[in-house]
Design an enzyme around this catalytic site. Structure first.
Site, short mmCIF file in Angstrom:
data_model
loop_
_atom_site.label_atom_id
_atom_site.label_comp_id
_atom_site.label_asym_id
_atom_site.label_seq_id
_atom_site.Cartn_x
_atom_site.Cartn_y
_atom_site.Cartn_z
N GLU B 58 0.81 -1.23 0.00
CA GLU B 58 0.00 0.00 0.00
C GLU B 58 0.84 1.27 0.00
OE1 GLU B 58 -0.46 -2.58 2.08
OE2 GLU B 58 -2.31 -3.45 1.31
N PHE B 83 -6.07 -0.28 5.24
CA PHE B 83 -4.72 -0.34 4.64
C PHE B 83 -4.26 0.98 4.03
CE2 PHE B 83 -6.30 -4.83 3.82
CZ PHE B 83 -5.80 -5.28 5.03
N HIS B 115 -14.78 -0.59 2.98
CA HIS B 115 -14.56 -1.21 4.28
C HIS B 115 -14.20 -0.17 5.35
CE1 HIS B 115 -14.57 -4.62 1.65
NE2 HIS B 115 -14.29 -5.50 2.61
N ASP B 123 -14.83 -9.61 9.25
CA ASP B 123 -13.36 -9.57 9.30
C ASP B 123 -12.81 -9.19 10.68
OD1 ASP B 123 -12.82 -10.46 6.77
OD2 ASP B 123 -12.74 -8.47 5.87
N ARG B 173 -18.51 -1.44 3.30
CA ARG B 173 -18.37 -2.71 2.60
C ARG B 173 -19.71 -3.24 2.07
NH1 ARG B 173 -19.43 -8.02 3.59
NH2 ARG B 173 -20.30 -7.48 5.61
#
Lengths: 555, 324
Positions: B58, B83, B115, B123, B173
């Site tokens: 990233e 990320f 997300h 998750d 998400r």
């Protein structure tokens, strides 16, 4: 712009002096890493990089991205030298309101990347290279990454990305100076191998321990490894990298942090510290006193000059002196341009062609085509008009321009018209014609006088001592003002050329140290002499300086 | 809206990107091994020479995007919220927001993530970014958008492709209820009053806008008139609209699926306390981390963090009582 070898060296010197002035005035900054990449930037700015300092955002320019952004004084100084802004602006470095920030910044027109946070520049360069590819531009991205910086994982993310996308319009340099902020790289985070003990020269000497190139090769890169202070090697590496298609290229340039100033060299303390103002004049004199050793191969085996050239290369000569004699201007005959052309592919080391021939203007073209890096002609066989013609021809072919005088000749009046663009003046200290003669003592006085005269006429090139130079008199020649030294039988006649060149260098260094100690004393008496000596903490330099100071009665 | 309709933010983002890419050949898209998930791979299929998947890297993603932008491209870089701000604040700050060529501010990179927040669900807490709004809005030159539905995503994708400079857009998400009509106009820095009211204001961003609307419905049954504002433009925030709301309704409740510290609620409190101070209550994650919850359990997760229409309604009643 495409300057010749000598002109590049002069620009590098100017830039180094600006780094010292800038960081010293700022009271902080990073001279060490600016000096390790000084010759790299020199080759880029004055030979390979395409840019227009008056139009920094010219669309088709090449881009130079200094990923190791802390070395910004080096970047800014070269930008000033290249004409982006007034060299005096470097004195605003790190000051409030200055375009010259502590790290490279787009605030300064011509800077292409805000560096400083390490590890980012290579990825950023890839982005620029991809954009050029999308736009179908013939544009090159040059990037300089630090070895300490290579601790950053992102460098290796970028390494993979460049290989995946076959980025071949980008040339990356790794400034491998073996030092990062805390200490030697091989102690903090080895790129080659962990360093035990404190002798960095161990890593330098032993090529079998270098593994950084293997790392990059295993990532799918074309790797070129060079001595990063040799202009000819850098330039050649850039050419090779730029010709490589289908994979990214990195030039691993082994360099010396703080290169050019003895007390900064290989000394981790000078990663991020500025020189004190009182030291600046001494450091400037030191920088002005760069010197070169040039073995003359005619003193060797004339039947096997190939071998002699290789011995010079192995011996790490700065350049190779080629005495061309025609049997007319001098009684002897050596070789001509055809021989030089044969020798040229054997080494990258610059060829210092000394034409001891009649009518040089008729022959210069052949010697340019043969691959000379500098051509010196004799004043005795030139006049203003023919030398002007020679000078123009050499200039337009990016070949250095030299003028030589015999022991019984003075500089002709007409030569002062050319003096600012002359790269070299050879003051013969033997009667030219054959090797092995004894140095004519009166040359010392003559050189001193001419050196002073040339300084007043803004001569910026090298004075070369040629003839009978040996270990005993080279120090005195340096004191006279010579900065290039031709060694005939004293070098080539010896078995171990590398060792003898090293001894030549040590003799000159000894003289240079004396010069600087005297300067320190002149400026600040014993106190400054002692502070100067105390700066020299790496190796045995300090002991040698103490010895000199004692000899002079300064301690 | 009567029967509840749902939309998928990533699908709308992807469609808009391809359309933007067709119109503007300068648009490039970058991904980091989440291009199927973000659906940016569709752009890559259409424009392979303008699409770069740099793998799970990233920091590299952000910096390559910066380089493309410096060379004149409009770069969209996308992956999961956790990320990007969560991992690359250095690169976002130093390679995108800080470098300012000429009179421009920052480089032309659009960081669009999915997300964001607790609604990541299964998750787990490691992947539920509840700090990104705070992180991103603290960076000068960065603008922060939190769209409430897929319609907004589509429109904002067009808008940020046409406005120079760095943007951070945070998508959720899961499929989300649609709150805006197709005809709704959007403007950076302007909030949208979805429902007028005079007793209190509920300002929300992202998928909590729908929760705010539900709360207003509940309150209406009790005779309390609530103004509901979609503050999708968290930075720049609509100071004027919020000041007006403070003056006219006398109290404000904010709502977000993000830590209340430094997030959207904080930015509302900053603005209002300086322009027209009124009692404020911030609904959101109370300085805690999230945890796993399957899709059908996400309401429970929200409930655990107090992000519900009932809690908003109760808060409205509470702050109304504190009016001077």
């Amino acid at each position: 712009m495409g300057l010749n070898y000598y002109q590049i060296k002069r620009k590098v010197l100017k830039a180094r002096k600006l780094v010292i002035q800038g960081t010293s005035t700022a009271g902080s900054g990073h001279p060490g890493g600016s000096f390790s990449m000084a010759e790299i930037l020199g080759c880029l700015f004055y030979k390979h990089l395409r840019y227009d300092p008056k139009n920094p955002s010219w669309e088709d320019r090449d881009k130079l991205i200094l990923s190791k952004g802390h070395a910004s004084p080096g970047l800014f100084s070269n930008m000033a030298t290249a004409g982006y802004f007034d060299p005096d602006d470097v004195l605003t470095l790190r000051k409030f309101g200055s375009k010259l920030q502590g790290h490279p910044d787009l605030k300064c027109p011509g800077v292409e990347f805000c560096g400083g946070s390490l590890g980012i520049g290579l990825s950023y360069s890839i982005g620029n290279a991809l954009a050029a590819r999308i736009d179908g531009k013939d544009q090159r991205i040059y990037t300089i990454v630090g070895d300490g910086e290579s601790d950053e994982g992102q460098v290796w993310e970028a390494a993979m990305t460049a290989a995946k996308y076959k980025i071949d319009n980008m040339t990356v340099f790794l400034d491998r100076n073996f030092i990062q902020q805390d200490s030697y790289t091989e102690k903090i985070m080895p790129l080659d191998e962990e360093l035990l003990g404190n002798d960095l020269s161990e890593m330098w000497k032993d090529a079998s321990r270098w593994k950084t190139g293997d790392k990059w090769r295993s990532f799918g890169w074309n790797v070129i490894e060079i001595d990063g202070h040799r202009v000819e090697q850098i330039s050649d590496a850039i050419r090779r990298a730029n010709q490589t298609k289908g994979l990214p290229s990195i030039i691993i340039a082994r360099t010396i942090k703080g290169k050019g100033v003895e007390h900064m060299e290989d000394n981790p303390q000078w990663h991020g510290k500025a020189p004190k103002p009182e030291m600046v004049p001494i450091i400037e004199d030191e920088l002005e006193s760069q010197f070169m050793i040039a073995p003359s191969i005619i003193a060797g085996d004339m039947s096997n000059l190939d071998k002699e050239v290789k011995r010079c290369a192995d011996g790490r000569a700065d350049y190779i002196h080629l005495d061309v004699m025609d049997g007319q201007f001098v009684p002897n005959k050596t070789f001509d341009h055809t021989k030089i052309k044969e020798l040229r592919p054997l080494t990258l080391i610059p060829f210092d062609t000394h034409l001891m021939i009649n009518d040089p203007v008729k022959h210069v073209r052949d010697y340019i085509d043969a691959g000379s890096d500098i051509i010196t002609v004799h004043a005795e066989v030139c006049d203003e008009s023919s030398f002007g013609e020679i000078s123009d021809m050499l200039h337009s072919n990016q070949v250095g321009i030299g003028l030589a005088i015999n022991p019984d000749t003075e500089l002709p009046e007409w030569c002062y018209k050319f003096v600012e663009s002359l790269d070299q003046i050879i003051i013969m200290s033997v009667i030219p014609g054959k090797s092995g003669q004894k140095f004519i003592e009166s040359t010392h006085e003559k050189t001193k006088r001419i050196a002073k005269d040339l300084r007043e006429h803004k001569f910026e090139g090298y004075i070369e001592a040629d003839g009978g130079v040996n270990l005993e008199n080279i120090g005195a020649c340096f004191e006279d003002g010579a900065r290039a030294f031709v060694g005939g039988s004293a070098i080539i006649g010896q078995n171990d050329v590398r060792m003898i060149i090293k001894e030549f260098r040590n003799q000159v260094l000894e003289s240079r140290r004396k010069l600087l100690i005297k300067k320190a004393h002149e400026l600040g008496g014993t106190e400054l002499v002692n502070s100067w000596i105390d700066l020299h903490v790496v190796g045995e330099k300090k002991d040698k300086l103490v010895q000199i100071a004692k000899e002079f009665g300064f301690q | 809206m009567s029967a509840e309709q749902f939309g998928d933010m990533r699908t709308e983002y992807s469609k808009a990107l391809v359309a933007v890419g067709e119109e503007n050949p300068n648009v490039v898209v970058l991904g980091a091994d989440t291009t199927d998930s973000l659906k940016t791979a569709n752009f890559g299929k259409k424009f392979p020479e303008r699409f770069f998947n740099v793998g799970i890297a990233e920091a590299n993603l952000v910096s390559v995007a910066a380089g493309l932008a410096y060379s004149g491209k409009t770069a969209f870089a996308s992956t999961y919220a956790i990320f990007l701000p969560g991992r690359c604040v250095d690169q976002i700050r130093n390679a995108i927001a800080y470098p300012s060529p000429g009179d421009k501010k920052g480089l032309n990179v659009k960081l669009v993530v999915s997300h964001g927040g607790l609604s990541v669900g299964a998750d787990g807490g490691s992947h539920q970014q509840v700090e990104d709004i705070a992180i991103m809005r603290a960076i000068p030159n960065m603008r922060v958008l939190v769209p409430s539905d897929s319609t907004t995503v589509s429109k904002l994708t067009w808008i940020i492709s046409q406005q120079y400079g760095p943007f951070y857009m945070r998508m959720a998400r899961s499929k989300t209820p649609i709150v805006h009509n197709e005809s709704q106009e959007f403007q950076i820095g302007k909030g949208i009053v979805l429902q007028d009211g005079s007793d209190c204001t509920v300002a929300a961003c992202g998928i909590t806008v729908k929760i705010a609307l539900d709360a207003a419905d509940l309150l209406k049954q009790e005779g309390i008139s609530c103004r509901v504002i979609d503050c999708f433009s968290v930075k720049p925030i609509d100071k004027e609209l919020l000041e007006k709301a403070a003056r006219e309704t006398g109290s404000i409740v904010t709502c977000e699926e993000h830590n209340v510290m430094g997030g959207f609620g904080s930015s509302v409190a900053e603005v209002v306390s300086e322009s027209y101070p009124v009692p404020i209550r911030r609904i959101g994650v109370q300085d805690k981390f999230g945890e796993s919850a399957r899709d059908n359990e996400i309401p429970q997760l929200f409930e655990k963090h107090g992000i519900t229409s009932i809690n908003i309604a109760n808060s409205v009643k509470e702050v109304r009582g504190k009016k001077p």
